[in-house]
Each structure stands twice: as C-alpha cells, then as structure tokens.
Design a protein around this motif. Structure first.
Motif, mmCIF file in Angstrom:
data_model
loop_
_atom_site.group_PDB
_atom_site.id
_atom_site.type_symbol
_atom_site.label_atom_id
_atom_site.label_comp_id
_atom_site.label_asym_id
_atom_site.label_seq_id
_atom_site.Cartn_x
_atom_site.Cartn_y
_atom_site.Cartn_z
ATOM 1 N N VAL A 104 51.184 30.302 31.685
ATOM 2 C CA VAL A 104 49.923 30.788 32.270
ATOM 3 C C VAL A 104 50.197 31.949 33.212
ATOM 4 C CG1 VAL A 104 47.977 30.206 33.753
ATOM 5 C CG2 VAL A 104 48.757 28.557 32.043
ATOM 6 N N GLU A 105 51.174 31.789 34.098
ATOM 7 C CA GLU A 105 51.474 32.838 35.071
ATOM 8 C C GLU A 105 51.940 34.128 34.411
ATOM 9 O OE1 GLU A 105 52.519 30.748 39.275
ATOM 10 O OE2 GLU A 105 54.216 31.122 37.927
ATOM 11 N N LYS A 106 52.560 34.009 33.260
ATOM 12 C CA LYS A 106 53.096 35.177 32.558
ATOM 13 C C LYS A 106 52.012 36.188 32.193
ATOM 14 C CE LYS A 106 54.315 34.603 28.254
ATOM 15 N NZ LYS A 106 55.052 34.152 27.038
ATOM 16 N N TYR A 107 50.774 35.703 32.043
ATOM 17 C CA TYR A 107 49.691 36.567 31.556
ATOM 18 C C TYR A 107 48.757 37.068 32.659
ATOM 19 C CZ TYR A 107 51.035 35.336 26.809
ATOM 20 O OH TYR A 107 51.734 35.192 25.639
ATOM 21 N N ILE A 108 49.089 36.826 33.910
ATOM 22 C CA ILE A 108 48.184 37.224 34.994
ATOM 23 C C ILE A 108 47.978 38.731 35.009
ATOM 24 C CG2 ILE A 108 47.812 37.267 37.480
ATOM 25 C CD1 ILE A 108 49.437 34.631 37.619
ATOM 26 N N HIS A 109 49.055 39.498 34.971
ATOM 27 C CA HIS A 109 48.928 40.967 34.980
ATOM 28 C C HIS A 109 48.128 41.449 33.773
ATOM 29 C CE1 HIS A 109 51.347 42.112 38.446
ATOM 30 N NE2 HIS A 109 52.240 41.190 38.105
ATOM 31 N N GLU A 110 48.394 40.867 32.624
ATOM 32 C CA GLU A 110 47.697 41.269 31.403
ATOM 33 C C GLU A 110 46.195 41.006 31.503
ATOM 34 O OE1 GLU A 110 48.173 40.144 26.693
ATOM 35 O OE2 GLU A 110 49.986 40.353 27.928
ATOM 36 N N SER A 111 45.828 39.943 32.205
ATOM 37 C CA SER A 111 44.407 39.600 32.331
ATOM 38 C C SER A 111 43.621 40.683 33.056
ATOM 39 C CB SER A 111 44.247 38.268 33.074
ATOM 40 O OG SER A 111 44.489 38.405 34.469
ATOM 41 N N PHE A 157 50.497 30.372 44.973
ATOM 42 C CA PHE A 157 50.760 30.661 43.567
ATOM 43 C C PHE A 157 50.825 32.173 43.375
ATOM 44 C CE2 PHE A 157 48.645 26.433 42.637
ATOM 45 C CZ PHE A 157 49.793 25.843 42.124
ATOM 46 N N LYS A 158 51.533 32.601 42.342
ATOM 47 C CA LYS A 158 51.712 34.031 42.080
ATOM 48 C C LYS A 158 50.388 34.756 41.912
ATOM 49 C CE LYS A 158 56.213 33.607 39.795
ATOM 50 N NZ LYS A 158 56.942 33.804 38.515
ATOM 51 N N TRP A 159 49.412 34.086 41.298
ATOM 52 C CA TRP A 159 48.171 34.777 40.958
ATOM 53 C C TRP A 159 47.448 35.269 42.210
ATOM 54 C CZ3 TRP A 159 43.229 33.858 42.529
ATOM 55 C CH2 TRP A 159 42.922 32.611 43.058
ATOM 56 N N VAL A 160 47.586 34.555 43.312
ATOM 57 C CA VAL A 160 46.846 34.910 44.522
ATOM 58 C C VAL A 160 47.283 36.290 45.025
ATOM 59 C CG1 VAL A 160 46.280 34.264 46.874
ATOM 60 C CG2 VAL A 160 46.561 32.479 45.132
ATOM 61 N N GLU A 161 48.582 36.502 45.145
ATOM 62 C CA GLU A 161 49.081 37.781 45.643
ATOM 63 C C GLU A 161 48.835 38.902 44.641
ATOM 64 O OE1 GLU A 161 49.874 38.280 48.629
ATOM 65 O OE2 GLU A 161 49.872 36.168 49.197
ATOM 66 N N ILE A 162 48.957 38.590 43.351
ATOM 67 C CA ILE A 162 48.722 39.608 42.320
ATOM 68 C C ILE A 162 47.275 40.088 42.353
ATOM 69 C CG2 ILE A 162 48.606 40.021 39.825
ATOM 70 C CD1 ILE A 162 51.024 38.120 39.554
ATOM 71 N N HIS A 184 45.701 43.717 43.434
ATOM 72 C CA HIS A 184 44.808 44.397 42.482
ATOM 73 C C HIS A 184 43.495 44.778 43.147
ATOM 74 C CE1 HIS A 184 42.836 45.413 38.718
ATOM 75 N NE2 HIS A 184 41.881 44.539 38.991
ATOM 76 N N PHE A 185 42.933 43.858 43.932
ATOM 77 C CA PHE A 185 41.675 44.154 44.621
ATOM 78 C C PHE A 185 41.863 45.286 45.639
ATOM 79 C CE2 PHE A 185 39.435 39.740 44.049
ATOM 80 C CZ PHE A 185 39.267 40.035 42.704
ATOM 81 N N TYR A 229 38.341 46.895 45.900
ATOM 82 C CA TYR A 229 37.282 45.912 45.641
ATOM 83 C C TYR A 229 37.085 45.066 46.904
ATOM 84 C CZ TYR A 229 34.502 42.436 43.097
ATOM 85 O OH TYR A 229 33.499 41.591 42.655
ATOM 86 N N GLU A 230 36.339 45.604 47.834
ATOM 87 C CA GLU A 230 36.139 44.965 49.131
ATOM 88 C C GLU A 230 35.421 43.625 49.013
ATOM 89 O OE1 GLU A 230 37.247 45.829 52.048
ATOM 90 O OE2 GLU A 230 38.253 47.661 51.346
ATOM 91 N N LEU A 231 34.503 43.512 48.070
ATOM 92 C CA LEU A 231 33.750 42.266 47.911
ATOM 93 C C LEU A 231 34.696 41.115 47.581
ATOM 94 C CD1 LEU A 231 30.905 41.047 47.899
ATOM 95 C CD2 LEU A 231 30.759 41.566 45.459
#
Length: 264
Positions: free
Chosen positions: A190-197, A233-238, A242-243, A248-250
């Motif tokens: 799952v984590e492997k695809y975070i950037h791709e998402s 988790f990795k997704w939070v920092e990624i 990105h924001f 993306y202030e919102l």
C-alpha cells in the motif's frame, strides 16, 4: 459473529418498505457494505447501501410506481439514491468493474452476487444481508473483523491501481480497531503507491478522505504506527509535502495540521 444487531437494522421502517416492494416485484435486494460492517461491530451506522440484480432503469421504474423520490446522478455507475420515508438509501445494481484504471471504470451489470462482491475493496465491506437476516459473506469478512484485520479482495497491487483512493481507505479503516492486526507485506505494498496516487487523485478528494479519518472510532491509528505515538505513517508526511508544494492551504489547515493535536 452474532447477527442479532442486524435485526434492528432490518426493522427500520424505510428498509422494511423497500424490502417489501422488491419482494412484491419478485426481485431480490440485500444490505451491503459499511452498515453491515459497523452493525457487526455493534457500532452506530448512518448510511445504508443496498444491492440488487435489477438494473438502474428497472430500479427507477419500481421506485416511481411506489411514489418514492430518487436521484439518478450516479446512474452511469449503476447507483440510484432513493428516499423512502424521506430517508436516504443508495441502491446499486450488481455489477463488475471492467478496465478499471485510477478512478475510472466501465460498468457491466451481472446477476452474480459473488462477482459484485469481488469488485469491492476489503473483505469486511463485501458482506450482504437479506431481509430474512441471512448473511452472505463471500470472502470471510466476518473473520477478518473478528481478528481486527483489513484484507484486500484480490491482489493488492491490482486493486490499488484500479482505484488509488483505496490507499487512503486502507489507512482510514485501520481506525476501526483499537489494536489493528496489520499485515506487514500488504501494508508495504500500500505504501509503495502513495506517490503514484498523487498523479491520479485530486487534493480535494484526498482531503475529504482524511476528514473521514478524524471521525473514526480510533483515529490515531490512521496516522501513527501502532504503539508508536510519535512515529507517523509515511503517507502523512508525503501528503503534507505535496499539499505544501501545491500550495493547498485548505488541506493543510483543515486536515494535516490537526493530526498532531489528536495525541494531546
């Protein structure tokens, strides 16, 4: 798992009415998805999804003949929003998702309940219940609920590439459980695809999914490693990076900046 709590769900007047008109029409309809999952966990459920072999045009005809208001804005996906007794219910035709890439799919209708179950994301979201309180659990989702497990239906890589939102739904459903039983191999995929998402999902779609995480029973589990209250988790920092990069202030102010506060 015991299904006594489901009787209360089945006894709701607007659902009893829908079951009765489908039965009169000699058509089957079952409750499926989140309302069954939450009821089996003995939690409050709000939204109710129903599934039926009837195709959308036939669903509409049945609703109209019984003076039930509806919306058909998602008819291309086989879904009709009905308002029996002014209560919102989503009714979706049994379907297969063909050539699904990202968030796009071609819909093919079917009469097979198992084929409809196969298109769903996780095992515990593919449990059906009919009006007689019979449970149809094609992928043993009840066992996964009992064991605090999130299990994809099918190959994890394929299911994520079909719909990258499933990455964030996976993290959201970790918060169903006080102590989620994480499959490390599945988790790493799952984590492997975070950037791709990020090439497929809009900031707004991601933000909406994060907001749902805050309303889960154990929201900390969406954001932090189990038993590691300071290790995200990795997704939070990624997503935060990105924001920031996309200004993306919102998303920053309404979502990510709240995460650290929930541990206080």
């Amino acid at each position: 798992m015991k299904n006594n709590k489901i009787k209360d769900l089945l006894n709701m007047d607007h659902l009893k009415f829908l079951f009765s008109i489908f039965k009169t029409n000699k058509s089957e309809i079952r409750i499926v998805g989140g309302s069954i999952r939450d009821t089996l966990l003995e939690r409050h459920t709000k939204d109710v999804d129903l599934a039926t072999p009837l195709e959308p045009i036939d669903i509409i005809e049945l609703l109209e003949s019984n003076n039930i208001n509806y919306d058909d804005f998602a008819i291309q996906y086989g879904s009709i929003i009905a308002y029996p007794f002014e209560r919102k219910v989503q009714i979706t035709s049994l379907r297969e998702d063909i050539n699904q890439i990202g968030r796009h799919t071609n819909v093919v209708y079917t009469t097979s309940w198992k084929k409809d179950a196969a298109r769903r994301d996780f095992t515990f979201n593919a449990i059906y219940v009919d009006q007689n309180n019979r449970i149809f659990d094609y992928y043993d989702g009840q066992t996964d609920l009992k064991n605090n497990k999130i299990k994809f239906i099918g190959e994890v890589d394929e299911r994520i590439k079909e719909d990258y939102l499933r990455i964030y739904r996976y993290f959201r459903f970790l918060a169903l459980f006080d102590l989620p039983n994480i499959n490390i191999i599945q988790h790493n995929i799952v984590e492997k695809y975070i950037h791709e998402s990020l090439n497929v999902l809009t900031n707004d779609i991601i933000r909406q999914e994060i907001l749902k995480m805050f309303n889960m029973p154990y929201p900390l589990n969406c954001f932090y490693e189990p038993n590691q209250k300071q290790l995200k988790f990795k997704w939070v920092e990624i997503i935060k990076e990105h924001f920031i990069r996309t200004n993306y202030e919102l998303g920053l102010n309404k979502c990510l900046n709240k995460i650290d506060k929930i541990i206080n």
